[in-house]
Motif scaffolding. Structure first.
Motif, PDB file in Angstrom:
ATOM      1  N   HIS A 158       0.783  -1.234   0.000  1.00 17.95           N
ATOM      2  CA  HIS A 158       0.000   0.000   0.000  1.00 17.95           C
ATOM      3  C   HIS A 158       0.817   1.288   0.000  1.00 17.95           C
ATOM      4  N   PRO A 159       2.031   1.374   0.592  1.00 11.98           N
ATOM      5  CA  PRO A 159       2.764   2.648   0.468  1.00 11.98           C
ATOM      6  C   PRO A 159       3.085   2.992  -0.984  1.00 11.98           C
ATOM      7  N   SER A 160       3.590   2.009  -1.738  1.00  9.21           N
ATOM      8  CA  SER A 160       3.914   2.243  -3.152  1.00  9.21           C
ATOM      9  C   SER A 160       2.648   2.444  -3.973  1.00  9.21           C
ATOM     10  N   ASP A 161       1.621   1.644  -3.687  1.00 10.57           N
ATOM     11  CA  ASP A 161       0.360   1.769  -4.435  1.00 10.57           C
ATOM     12  C   ASP A 161      -0.301   3.117  -4.174  1.00 10.57           C
ATOM     13  N   SER A 162      -0.255   3.589  -2.930  1.00  9.10           N
ATOM     14  CA  SER A 162      -0.861   4.877  -2.604  1.00  9.10           C
ATOM     15  C   SER A 162      -0.129   6.018  -3.314  1.00  9.10           C
ATOM     16  N   ALA A 163       1.201   5.965  -3.323  1.00 10.30           N
ATOM     17  CA  ALA A 163       1.965   7.006  -4.020  1.00 10.30           C
ATOM     18  C   ALA A 163       1.654   7.000  -5.509  1.00 10.30           C
ATOM     19  N   ALA A 164       1.556   5.807  -6.113  1.00 10.75           N
ATOM     20  CA  ALA A 164       1.242   5.708  -7.537  1.00 10.75           C
ATOM     21  C   ALA A 164      -0.158   6.232  -7.829  1.00 10.75           C
ATOM     22  N   LEU A 165      -1.114   5.913  -6.942  1.00  7.39           N
ATOM     23  CA  LEU A 165      -2.491   6.370  -7.127  1.00  7.39           C
ATOM     24  C   LEU A 165      -2.553   7.897  -7.043  1.00  7.39           C
ATOM     25  N   LEU A 166      -1.810   8.475  -6.113  1.00  7.34           N
ATOM     26  CA  LEU A 166      -1.803   9.935  -5.982  1.00  7.34           C
ATOM     27  C   LEU A 166      -1.201  10.596  -7.216  1.00  7.34           C
ATOM     28  N   ARG A 167      -0.160   9.999  -7.766  1.00  4.63           N
ATOM     29  CA  ARG A 167       0.401  10.535  -9.015  1.00  4.63           C
ATOM     30  C   ARG A 167      -0.653  10.522 -10.110  1.00  4.63           C
ATOM     31  N   ALA A 168      -1.406   9.426 -10.214  1.00  2.00           N
ATOM     32  CA  ALA A 168      -2.450   9.315 -11.231  1.00  2.00           C
ATOM     33  C   ALA A 168      -3.548  10.352 -11.020  1.00  2.00           C
ATOM     34  N   LEU A 169      -3.731  10.788  -9.763  1.00  2.07           N
ATOM     35  CA  LEU A 169      -4.740  11.805  -9.458  1.00  2.07           C
ATOM     36  C   LEU A 169      -4.200  13.228  -9.648  1.00  2.07           C
ATOM     37  N   GLY A 170      -2.942  13.348 -10.082  1.00  4.94           N
ATOM     38  CA  GLY A 170      -2.386  14.654 -10.406  1.00  4.94           C
ATOM     39  C   GLY A 170      -1.451  15.242  -9.372  1.00  4.94           C
ATOM     40  N   VAL A 171      -1.113  14.485  -8.312  1.00  4.45           N
ATOM     41  CA  VAL A 171      -0.205  15.002  -7.287  1.00  4.45           C
ATOM     42  C   VAL A 171       1.221  15.011  -7.839  1.00  4.45           C
ATOM     43  N   THR A 172       1.900  16.153  -7.713  1.00  7.85           N
ATOM     44  CA  THR A 172       3.280  16.282  -8.189  1.00  7.85           C
ATOM     45  C   THR A 172       4.244  16.694  -7.077  1.00  7.85           C
ATOM     46  N   ASP A 173       3.734  17.014  -5.885  1.00  5.09           N
ATOM     47  CA  ASP A 173       4.572  17.457  -4.777  1.00  5.09           C
ATOM     48  C   ASP A 173       5.502  16.314  -4.356  1.00  5.09           C
ATOM     49  N   ALA A 174       6.807  16.528  -4.507  1.00 12.37           N
ATOM     50  CA  ALA A 174       7.783  15.459  -4.253  1.00 12.37           C
ATOM     51  C   ALA A 174       7.808  15.041  -2.786  1.00 12.37           C
ATOM     52  N   ASP A 175       7.676  16.006  -1.860  1.00 10.53           N
ATOM     53  CA  ASP A 175       7.677  15.661  -0.429  1.00 10.53           C
ATOM     54  C   ASP A 175       6.465  14.813  -0.072  1.00 10.53           C
ATOM     55  N   TRP A 176       5.301  15.257  -0.522  1.00  9.30           N
ATOM     56  CA  TRP A 176       4.046  14.536  -0.268  1.00  9.30           C
ATOM     57  C   TRP A 176       4.163  13.093  -0.756  1.00  9.30           C
ATOM     58  N   LEU A 177       4.585  12.916  -1.987  1.00 13.06           N
ATOM     59  CA  LEU A 177       4.681  11.570  -2.568  1.00 13.06           C
ATOM     60  C   LEU A 177       5.729  10.723  -1.860  1.00 13.06           C
ATOM     61  N   ARG A 178       6.871  11.332  -1.539  1.00 13.02           N
ATOM     62  CA  ARG A 178       7.932  10.563  -0.874  1.00 13.02           C
ATOM     63  C   ARG A 178       7.494  10.116   0.512  1.00 13.02           C
ATOM     64  N   TRP A 179       6.837  11.006   1.258  1.00  7.14           N
ATOM     65  CA  TRP A 179       6.414  10.637   2.610  1.00  7.14           C
ATOM     66  C   TRP A 179       5.332   9.559   2.600  1.00  7.14           C
ATOM     67  N   VAL A 180       4.449   9.586   1.624  1.00  6.88           N
ATOM     68  CA  VAL A 180       3.469   8.496   1.487  1.00  6.88           C
ATOM     69  C   VAL A 180       4.192   7.188   1.180  1.00  6.88           C
ATOM     70  N   GLN A 181       5.130   7.250   0.237  1.00  2.54           N
ATOM     71  CA  GLN A 181       5.896   6.060  -0.153  1.00  2.54           C
ATOM     72  C   GLN A 181       6.681   5.481   1.031  1.00  2.54           C
ATOM     73  N   GLU A 182       7.168   6.349   1.927  1.00  7.10           N
ATOM     74  CA  GLU A 182       8.094   5.911   2.969  1.00  7.10           C
ATOM     75  C   GLU A 182       7.495   5.881   4.374  1.00  7.10           C
ATOM     76  N   HIS A 183       6.168   6.031   4.518  1.00  7.13           N
ATOM     77  CA  HIS A 183       5.633   6.230   5.866  1.00  7.13           C
ATOM     78  C   HIS A 183       5.747   5.009   6.771  1.00  7.13           C
ATOM     79  N   HIS A 184       6.069   3.841   6.195  1.00 10.30           N
ATOM     80  CA  HIS A 184       6.296   2.651   7.030  1.00 10.30           C
ATOM     81  C   HIS A 184       7.770   2.260   7.121  1.00 10.30           C
ATOM     82  N   GLU A 185       8.664   3.082   6.605  1.00 13.22           N
ATOM     83  CA  GLU A 185      10.087   2.811   6.761  1.00 13.22           C
ATOM     84  C   GLU A 185      10.503   3.156   8.199  1.00 13.22           C
TER      85      GLU A 185
END
Length: 332
Positions: A158-185
């Motif tokens: 889900h971290p990778s899937d959520s980041a990918a889904l947000l990109r598909a919804l138009g999110v481009t903010d690098a911090d936002w996407l990275r923190w979603v991708q890494e929130h379980h690290e």
């Protein structure tokens, strides 16, 4: 001079969100008892729509503005309502979890070198970090049986899937996407999906906020952990990795955050309603007497006083009384 963690001027609304204020004030009740369930409904709809969410950016901006405004005006009442919502089955878990995690990020960030626009990105990451498993997260909160292999696979992805889904919804903010991708690290490399160890403060704050909410939340298979124990454990975990986050969490939430139920030395059961000057001595409202009977009029109890000292936490499941939060908050 140290920062006052209760100084709400430290996290005023960013200028980019000010155009939404008229709509938010028109559509959202300023009382957290009404505002937080309303924001939960909006966020739940958005998260459950997932990739099919229409007008995603505008709807999320409304939720962010409403949450910031409600927290800024009444932070303790907002926390109280959200903590109480976690144990109420009428509310879906995913959106309530996201709102409380986002609130934790917003409250703790001013004590750290995290400024706007990173605070906004962190808040939006907290609101959307589980968008790829929103329906599953709601289900798991009430599921009595063990997680299936398919569910475990969805959780891991889900971290990778959520980041990918947000990109598909138009999110481009690098911090936002990275923190979603890494929130379980995790700093020790035990996290997922990439076992990263080089993690910034924003990621660490999001992770601890997520853990805080998950651990205090009851499930069908277990009770929620005592908030005092959770905050204490987060402090120790952060200390072990030389992070300031644990101390910041304790400073902002105390050992008994608003919404926590406690037993007093008098034998009364009380609801914590305000964070105190001391982290282990909040202001509470006694709601039952020593005999367990509901008090007709809740009574303020300053737990700094030896007579009203907290002797133990109380699980929400053990109260067996539906609290009228609007009525209780009028007694403060």
């Amino acid at each position: 001079m140290p920062l006052d963690p209760h100084d709400t001027s430290l996290w005023e609304l960013p200028a980019a969100l000010e155009p939404l204020l008229p709509d938010v004030r028109l559509q959202l009740d300023p009382d957290p008892v009404e505002a937080m369930p309303a924001l939960r409904r909006r966020l739940a709809a958005l998260l459950l729509e997932g990739a099919q969410a229409h007008d995603f950016a505008r709807r999320l901006a409304f939720i962010e503005t409403g949450l910031r405004l409600t927290l800024q005006n009444r932070p303790d009442d907002s926390l109280l309502v959200l903590v109480q919502m976690l144990s109420d089955r009428q509310y879906g878990y995913c959106a309530t979890h996201a709102l409380l995690a986002a609130s934790a990020c917003l409250l703790v960030a001013p004590l750290l070198p995290i400024e706007e626009p990173q605070r906004g990105a962190l808040l939006r990451a907290a609101l959307t970090m589980n968008i790829a498993m929103a329906e599953l997260q709601d289900l798991l909160a009430t599921q009595a049986q063990q997680t299936t292999a398919y569910q475990h696979e969805k959780i891991s992805a889900h971290p990778s899937d959520s980041a990918a889904l947000l990109r598909a919804l138009g999110v481009t903010d690098a911090d936002w996407l990275r923190w979603v991708q890494e929130h379980h690290e995790a700093p020790d490399g035990s996290g997922y999906p990439s076992q990263k160890t080089e993690l910034d403060l924003g990621q660490q704050l999001l992770r601890l906020s997520d853990l805080f909410v998950a651990r205090i939340s009851p499930r069908s298979t277990r009770r929620g952990m005592w908030p005092k124990v959770v905050v204490g454990n987060l402090y120790l975990e952060a200390e072990a990795s030389a992070s300031p986050l644990g101390a910041c969490f304790v400073k902002q939430f105390g050992m008994y955050p608003p919404g926590t139920l406690v037993r007093l030395k008098t034998g009364e059961t009380a609801l914590v309603v305000r964070r105190g000057a001391k982290v282990n001595a909040p202001l509470a409202l006694a709601i039952t007497g020593p005999d367990g009977m509901l008090l007709s009029i809740p009574v303020k109890r300053d737990t700094q006083l030896p007579l009203y000292a907290i002797t133990a936490p109380v699980a929400p499941e053990d109260l067996r009384i539906r609290l009228d939060l609007a009525r209780l908050l009028k007694r403060i």
